[in-house]
Design a protein around this motif. Sequence first.
Motif, PDB file in Angstrom:
ATOM      1  N   GLY A  38      -4.238   4.917  -3.746  1.00  0.00           N
ATOM      2  CA  GLY A  38      -4.880   3.756  -3.133  1.00  0.00           C
ATOM      3  C   GLY A  38      -6.105   4.063  -2.290  1.00  0.00           C
ATOM      4  N   LYS A  39      -6.780   5.195  -2.562  1.00  0.00           N
ATOM      5  CA  LYS A  39      -7.991   5.533  -1.787  1.00  0.00           C
ATOM      6  C   LYS A  39      -9.113   4.528  -2.057  1.00  0.00           C
ATOM      7  N   THR A  40      -9.340   4.250  -3.343  1.00  0.00           N
ATOM      8  CA  THR A  40     -10.472   3.377  -3.711  1.00  0.00           C
ATOM      9  C   THR A  40     -10.355   1.979  -3.112  1.00  0.00           C
ATOM     10  N   PRO A  41      -9.182   1.320  -3.109  1.00  0.00           N
ATOM     11  CA  PRO A  41      -9.102   0.006  -2.447  1.00  0.00           C
ATOM     12  C   PRO A  41      -9.492   0.043  -0.971  1.00  0.00           C
ATOM     13  N   LEU A  42      -9.155   1.143  -0.270  1.00  0.00           N
ATOM     14  CA  LEU A  42      -9.547   1.248   1.135  1.00  0.00           C
ATOM     15  C   LEU A  42     -11.067   1.325   1.273  1.00  0.00           C
ATOM     16  N   ARG A  78      -3.784  -8.364  -4.536  1.00  0.00           N
ATOM     17  CA  ARG A  78      -3.983  -9.765  -4.153  1.00  0.00           C
ATOM     18  C   ARG A  78      -2.636 -10.477  -3.937  1.00  0.00           C
ATOM     19  N   GLU A  79      -1.641 -10.065  -4.706  1.00  0.00           N
ATOM     20  CA  GLU A  79      -0.330 -10.703  -4.582  1.00  0.00           C
ATOM     21  C   GLU A  79       0.387 -10.281  -3.296  1.00  0.00           C
ATOM     22  N   HIS A  80       0.201  -9.040  -2.869  1.00  0.00           N
ATOM     23  CA  HIS A  80       0.968  -8.505  -1.753  1.00  0.00           C
ATOM     24  C   HIS A  80       0.209  -8.480  -0.431  1.00  0.00           C
ATOM     25  N   CYS A  81      -1.114  -8.652  -0.464  1.00  0.00           N
ATOM     26  CA  CYS A  81      -1.922  -8.609   0.769  1.00  0.00           C
ATOM     27  C   CYS A  81      -2.608  -9.953   0.959  1.00  0.00           C
ATOM     28  N   SER A  82      -2.610 -10.450   2.190  1.00  0.00           N
ATOM     29  CA  SER A  82      -3.227 -11.755   2.450  1.00  0.00           C
ATOM     30  C   SER A  82      -4.683 -11.641   2.865  1.00  0.00           C
ATOM     31  N   SER A  83      -5.026 -10.579   3.577  1.00  0.00           N
ATOM     32  CA  SER A  83      -6.402 -10.437   4.059  1.00  0.00           C
ATOM     33  C   SER A  83      -6.665  -8.990   4.446  1.00  0.00           C
ATOM     34  N   LEU A  86      -9.997  -0.368  10.169  1.00  0.00           N
ATOM     35  CA  LEU A  86      -9.760  -1.132   8.947  1.00  0.00           C
ATOM     36  C   LEU A  86      -8.257  -1.335   8.801  1.00  0.00           C
ATOM     37  N   GLN A  87      -7.842  -2.550   8.351  1.00  0.00           N
ATOM     38  CA  GLN A  87      -6.411  -2.802   8.162  1.00  0.00           C
ATOM     39  C   GLN A  87      -6.201  -3.870   7.101  1.00  0.00           C
ATOM     40  N   PHE A  88      -5.261  -3.590   6.191  1.00  0.00           N
ATOM     41  CA  PHE A  88      -4.780  -4.578   5.229  1.00  0.00           C
ATOM     42  C   PHE A  88      -3.635  -5.343   5.879  1.00  0.00           C
ATOM     43  N   VAL A  89      -3.641  -6.677   5.724  1.00  0.00           N
ATOM     44  CA  VAL A  89      -2.603  -7.521   6.317  1.00  0.00           C
ATOM     45  C   VAL A  89      -1.631  -7.956   5.225  1.00  0.00           C
ATOM     46  N   SER A  90      -0.322  -7.826   5.491  1.00  0.00           N
ATOM     47  CA  SER A  90       0.715  -8.120   4.502  1.00  0.00           C
ATOM     48  C   SER A  90       0.862  -9.617   4.261  1.00  0.00           C
ATOM     49  N   ARG A  91       1.178  -9.948   3.005  1.00  0.00           N
ATOM     50  CA  ARG A  91       1.510 -11.334   2.670  1.00  0.00           C
ATOM     51  C   ARG A  91       3.042 -11.477   2.803  1.00  0.00           C
ATOM     52  N   GLY A  92       3.527 -11.699   4.024  1.00  0.00           N
ATOM     53  CA  GLY A  92       4.959 -11.845   4.264  1.00  0.00           C
ATOM     54  C   GLY A  92       5.659 -10.508   4.423  1.00  0.00           C
ATOM     55  N   VAL A  93       6.944 -10.574   4.596  1.00  0.00           N
ATOM     56  CA  VAL A  93       7.716  -9.361   4.872  1.00  0.00           C
ATOM     57  C   VAL A  93       7.846  -8.462   3.651  1.00  0.00           C
ATOM     58  N   ASN A  94       7.670  -9.022   2.488  1.00  0.00           N
ATOM     59  CA  ASN A  94       7.766  -8.218   1.268  1.00  0.00           C
ATOM     60  C   ASN A  94       6.395  -7.835   0.710  1.00  0.00           C
ATOM     61  N   GLY A  95       5.371  -8.115   1.476  1.00  0.00           N
ATOM     62  CA  GLY A  95       4.024  -7.775   1.037  1.00  0.00           C
ATOM     63  C   GLY A  95       3.659  -6.335   1.338  1.00  0.00           C
ATOM     64  N   TRP A  96       2.364  -6.042   1.256  1.00  0.00           N
ATOM     65  CA  TRP A  96       1.869  -4.691   1.533  1.00  0.00           C
ATOM     66  C   TRP A  96       0.913  -4.742   2.707  1.00  0.00           C
ATOM     67  N   PRO A 115       3.271   9.331  -1.967  1.00  0.00           N
ATOM     68  CA  PRO A 115       2.938   8.482  -0.807  1.00  0.00           C
ATOM     69  C   PRO A 115       1.732   7.595  -1.124  1.00  0.00           C
ATOM     70  N   MET A 116       1.709   6.405  -0.500  1.00  0.00           N
ATOM     71  CA  MET A 116       0.665   5.415  -0.754  1.00  0.00           C
ATOM     72  C   MET A 116       0.005   4.999   0.563  1.00  0.00           C
ATOM     73  N   TYR A 117      -1.216   4.500   0.444  1.00  0.00           N
ATOM     74  CA  TYR A 117      -1.920   4.000   1.624  1.00  0.00           C
ATOM     75  C   TYR A 117      -1.456   2.595   2.007  1.00  0.00           C
ATOM     76  N   LEU A 118      -0.893   1.846   1.047  1.00  0.00           N
ATOM     77  CA  LEU A 118      -0.396   0.503   1.303  1.00  0.00           C
ATOM     78  C   LEU A 118       1.100   0.469   1.018  1.00  0.00           C
ATOM     79  N   GLY A 119       1.828  -0.287   1.846  1.00  0.00           N
ATOM     80  CA  GLY A 119       3.262  -0.371   1.615  1.00  0.00           C
ATOM     81  C   GLY A 119       3.892  -1.509   2.394  1.00  0.00           C
ATOM     82  N   LYS A 120       5.196  -1.630   2.225  1.00  0.00           N
ATOM     83  CA  LYS A 120       5.961  -2.713   2.848  1.00  0.00           C
ATOM     84  C   LYS A 120       6.008  -2.515   4.360  1.00  0.00           C
TER      85      LYS A 120
END
Length: 596
Positions: free
Chosen positions: A37-41, A60-65, A6-16, A579-584
Amino acid sequence: MQLVSLQFVSRGVNGWESRPLRFGERTTSLFARNGSGKTPLIQAIGFCLGFSTTFREDIREHCSSIVLTFSHGDSLIEARRELTSSECHITTRAGDVAREFFSEGEFSTALFQTLGMSPPLLVSTQRVATRPYISTVLPIFYVKQDGGYLDPYSAPSSFIQDQFVEMIRFVFGLAPKRSYSAQKDLLDAKDELIALQRRIVNQQKAVADLSERVDDSPVVIDLLNSRSQLIGSQLAELRESMNSEDVASNALRDLVIAKEQKLRVARREFYELSTRIASIDSIRAEIEGEIQTLSFNEQSRRAFEAFGEICSRPDCGLFLSSSDSYGKNLMYLKDQIKDLEANTARAEVQLEVLEHRIQEDEAERQLIVSKMEAIPKVTSTDNLIVAVQELTKELLDIEQKRAAAEVLAGERRKYVQLDSDRGKLQDKIELLNNNVRGEIEFQRLRAGLRSSLVRWMDILQTLNVSREIEIDFAFRFTFGTEPLSIFTGSTRSRLVLAIHAALFEAYLQDQNRPFRFLILDTPKQHELDGADLTNYLTELHTVCNKYGGQLIVSSTEYRHAIGPLDAEWLPSYPGAKQPMYLGKPGTHFFPTLPTQ
């Protein structure tokens, strides 16, 4: 179907983003503090499979897909779902083949086909045809943090009649409870039964009308047959005899005797029918007298407003003390009057037919007698002609009666066949109404779940709950006399977890079934003792090892033991407080265990 990564894809260089998170072959544990950020995963797994999920606006603002990779058989499949809008947009890739889907229904159909599943045509809550989605199946294998621990089936929407049991039956490969085609067949069968009832009523009337005019009893049929044979032999004798005068006289004499016998039988029937009508009239007069007496009693009761002043005994029977009883008795007596009137009408019709028949037979007898008396005055040829005419007329009359009897027998056979068809149609409707009840495999599933559920309740130390478990045909659980809905708190959570475990264990036993994972999003640790949760997850590990399953569990306070076949996801991006599961992108670090 095994979850791979599983992987979250960043929306640009300043995304998550998230690092590529690989699932364990047996267990995947998410262990971190609240807010990391456990529940979003956990939600992302269902989201990529078409599950309706609402993420926070910052995600939604920081992740594209989000990309979920899973395997099925020899195929490795990547499902990427966009976070750009609220619309469903999923792209799948298997090898060099890519496909795009813009609706959950379209994606579900394709995924079911990939998994070798044939979604049945079911009945929606709007009574139209519909099919299951992935999102209607996942709640069996996905226990959400919000609402998932209150009921064993918590779907984002319920648009299918008896949705829980229909999904259970679907994933276990059983026929649906309310198949749309079966429901259509049921409605068609009911319409057919209504039409058949009308035909039966009309056929019954036709048989009744013929029965009033035609006697097809075995005695009468035998008499007609023997009489036909006798007349036939007499006609043959007339053709062959030299002494035609004697033969003609004997034939006419036999005709007179036969007519007189018929007259005696008809007059006896006429007398018995007249007596019956008189008896019916007498009974009707008695019932009308009872009606008058009943009306008088009611009028008398109403005349005394204070009946207790006359008779205060509770068992006093001087008057009727209930208007309801009066009304029921009066209705019953009037129904009897209607039945008697109907019987009288039928008897009077039969009496009229008999009277007409007696008059005709008497006229024919008188005609034959007059012809016999005239024999000395005519030639032998004339005698022969008269005898042949009368015998032929009698023979034609007999044949008409035999033909009418055959018609009546045919109408009776039609009625019997229609009645038989009605019985078969009623059996078909009963079968369509109760098609679930006759399925041995569904009964076996329920029986197996009952015994398995007791074991899982014991593992979770579910106290003060009856082990006498009933699972009805809608898959509702009852413990003793108490439904699941009556329980609260820790007991309710333990029962829901036990039900999911029993279902998962039963499901995994068939290696051909595709869904091989169970997701537990943050079990209510404040309501479950740590030792009980440990025992529960350890037993689930054993089940996964035995049947090839995956367990995904997230936790805040409880860290599960990790083995060689397991994976532990820890937050690995810096956050403002933890610490977070999603980041820059580019800020990922090697994760360490959170301090308590």
